[in-house]
Design a protein around this motif. Structure first.
Motif, PDB file in Angstrom:
ATOM      1  N   UNK A  81      -7.662  30.207 -20.543  1.00  0.00           N
ATOM      2  CA  UNK A  81      -8.478  31.312 -20.866  1.00  0.00           C
ATOM      3  C   UNK A  81      -8.365  31.864 -22.037  1.00  0.00           C
ATOM      4  N   UNK A  82      -6.905  31.983 -22.555  1.00  0.00           N
ATOM      5  CA  UNK A  82      -6.797  32.638 -23.797  1.00  0.00           C
ATOM      6  C   UNK A  82      -7.308  31.666 -25.004  1.00  0.00           C
ATOM      7  N   UNK A  83      -7.259  30.303 -24.783  1.00  0.00           N
ATOM      8  CA  UNK A  83      -7.931  29.560 -25.940  1.00  0.00           C
ATOM      9  C   UNK A  83      -9.144  29.545 -25.877  1.00  0.00           C
ATOM     10  N   UNK A  84     -10.001  29.784 -24.781  1.00  0.00           N
ATOM     11  CA  UNK A  84     -11.314  30.035 -24.654  1.00  0.00           C
ATOM     12  C   UNK A  84     -11.730  31.385 -25.268  1.00  0.00           C
ATOM     13  N   UNK A  85     -11.016  32.143 -25.018  1.00  0.00           N
ATOM     14  CA  UNK A  85     -11.449  33.502 -25.750  1.00  0.00           C
ATOM     15  C   UNK A  85     -10.960  33.246 -27.200  1.00  0.00           C
ATOM     16  N   UNK A  86     -10.350  32.825 -27.561  1.00  0.00           N
ATOM     17  CA  UNK A  86     -10.098  32.642 -28.976  1.00  0.00           C
ATOM     18  C   UNK A  86     -11.278  31.831 -29.608  1.00  0.00           C
ATOM     19  N   UNK A  87     -11.640  30.817 -29.011  1.00  0.00           N
ATOM     20  CA  UNK A  87     -12.716  30.063 -29.464  1.00  0.00           C
ATOM     21  C   UNK A  87     -14.015  31.177 -29.489  1.00  0.00           C
ATOM     22  N   UNK A  88     -14.150  31.661 -28.476  1.00  0.00           N
ATOM     23  CA  UNK A  88     -15.501  32.436 -28.340  1.00  0.00           C
ATOM     24  C   UNK A  88     -15.317  33.318 -29.626  1.00  0.00           C
ATOM     25  N   UNK A  89     -14.119  34.174 -29.652  1.00  0.00           N
ATOM     26  CA  UNK A  89     -14.057  35.200 -30.821  1.00  0.00           C
ATOM     27  C   UNK A  89     -14.309  34.331 -32.166  1.00  0.00           C
ATOM     28  N   UNK A  90     -13.784  33.012 -32.271  1.00  0.00           N
ATOM     29  CA  UNK A  90     -14.124  32.369 -33.664  1.00  0.00           C
ATOM     30  C   UNK A  90     -15.302  32.157 -33.920  1.00  0.00           C
ATOM     31  N   UNK A  91     -16.173  31.877 -32.894  1.00  0.00           N
ATOM     32  CA  UNK A  91     -17.792  31.645 -32.787  1.00  0.00           C
ATOM     33  C   UNK A  91     -18.550  32.986 -33.044  1.00  0.00           C
ATOM     34  N   UNK A  92     -17.865  34.343 -33.044  1.00  0.00           N
ATOM     35  CA  UNK A  92     -18.221  35.333 -33.475  1.00  0.00           C
ATOM     36  C   UNK A  92     -18.741  36.560 -32.469  1.00  0.00           C
TER      37      UNK A  92
END
Ligand SMILES: Nc1ncnc2c1ncn2[C@@H]1O[C@H](COP(=O)(O)OP(=O)(O)O)[C@@H](O)[C@H]1O
Ligand SMILES: [Mg+2]
Length: 283
Positions: A184-195
């Protein structure tokens, strides 16, 4: 409209909310959520985190004070609420409050179908959202047969499928095993990186410090501290007073500085990787 307001997705000014039985939900609560930020909200049980989140997508409405959303006072008309809830995705702490369809696929499809999106696009979004949370293999499963952690992931997929601007997660890590928390932490990082702007409640000060760029500390219905993660080390007193403790990496950094292994005035590291970098330069 001032530049400051445009840069905030939400601004709360002196918001008060009491539940019908008189319990204090929010008390003169003032804070802002910056567009594009990763914000972690911490505070003891009953400090008002969930009540705050329920105000962001207008499930609850302040009895006094104002909420400004993207520069405009929050509009509670039925038409606006529909648009607001498409933009503001809320993942509840308890998945059983959120899931109601028979199968996983149906549940994740509900939000985007309700937004009036065509069926083919909904199918694609649902596939993508279920893949993001590692639940595509369970797409046809009845929701009631899932484990708690799986249900939480389906709730996240349901919000992702609506492609909101901001995702608000109420204690998303609670009840997840270690590996699911990492995913989940990785997913949250990715979503944030996508804006995406992300706001979450957590009791884990180490995770908050590692992950967030802004930290809000709640106490008795108020936001008592709003700071950058980099400035959290200045809030030692408040952290102790609220029983949250100091992030491990800050404690270790202080110990190393006290032992003369690192220069005392140096900036606090935001992660263990950064701390190791400091040490490598010195040793
Ligand atoms: N539905 C409710 N009815 C009455 N009181 C409530 C309700 N939900 C929350 N509260 C009370 O409001 C306060 C804030 O609760 P909450 O926002 O759930 O805090 P947190 O999420 O930080 O644990 C607490 O005192 C809690 O008991
Ligand atoms: Mg709560």
């Amino acid at each position: 409209m001032s530049e400051k307001i445009k840069d905030n997705i939400f601004e709360l000014q002196d918001v008060c909310f009491r539940y019908p039985d008189g319990s204090r939900g929010l008390e003169q609560c003032s804070l802002s959520i910056h567009s594009g930020s990763r914000t972690a909200v911490l505070g003891a049980n009953g400090s008002g985190k969930t009540t705050l989140f329920l105000h962001f997508n207008a499930i609850l409405r302040p009895q006094s004070g104002t909420i400004v959303c993207s520069g405009n006072p929050l509009n509670y008309s039925r038409q606006n609420l529909h648009a607001l809830r498409s933009r503001i995705g809320l993942v509840f702490q308890n998945p059983d409050s959120q899931l109601f369809s028979a199968s996983v696929r149906e549940d994740v499809s509900f939000g985007p179908l309700n937004q009036g999106i065509n069926k083919q696009t909904v199918r694609e979004r649902v596939e993508e959202a279920l893949c993001s949370v590692g639940m595509i293999d369970c797409a046809e499963k009845p929701v009631h047969n899932l484990s708690h952690g799986q249900k939480k992931r389906v709730c996240i997929a349901g919000v992702l499928a609506m492609q909101p601007d901001i995702m608000i997660l109420d204690e998303p890590m609670a009840g997840l095993d270690h590996s699911m928390q990492n995913d989940l932490e990785i997913l949250l990082q990715r979503l944030h990186a996508d804006g995406m702007t992300i706001l979450l409640a957590t009791h884990d000060i180490d995770f908050a410090y590692r992950w967030a760029d802004r930290i809000l500390l709640m106490d008795q219905g108020q936001d008592v501290v709003s700071c950058t993660a980099a400035d959290l080390s200045k809030e030692t007193e408040q952290l102790h007073a609220l029983g949250l403790g100091i992030p491990n990496v800050i404690q270790l950094h202080r110990l190393l500085a006290a032992k003369g292994l690192l220069p005392p005035g140096e900036r606090q590291p935001l992660s263990f990787t950064e701390l190791v970098g400091f040490l490598e330069q010195r040793l």
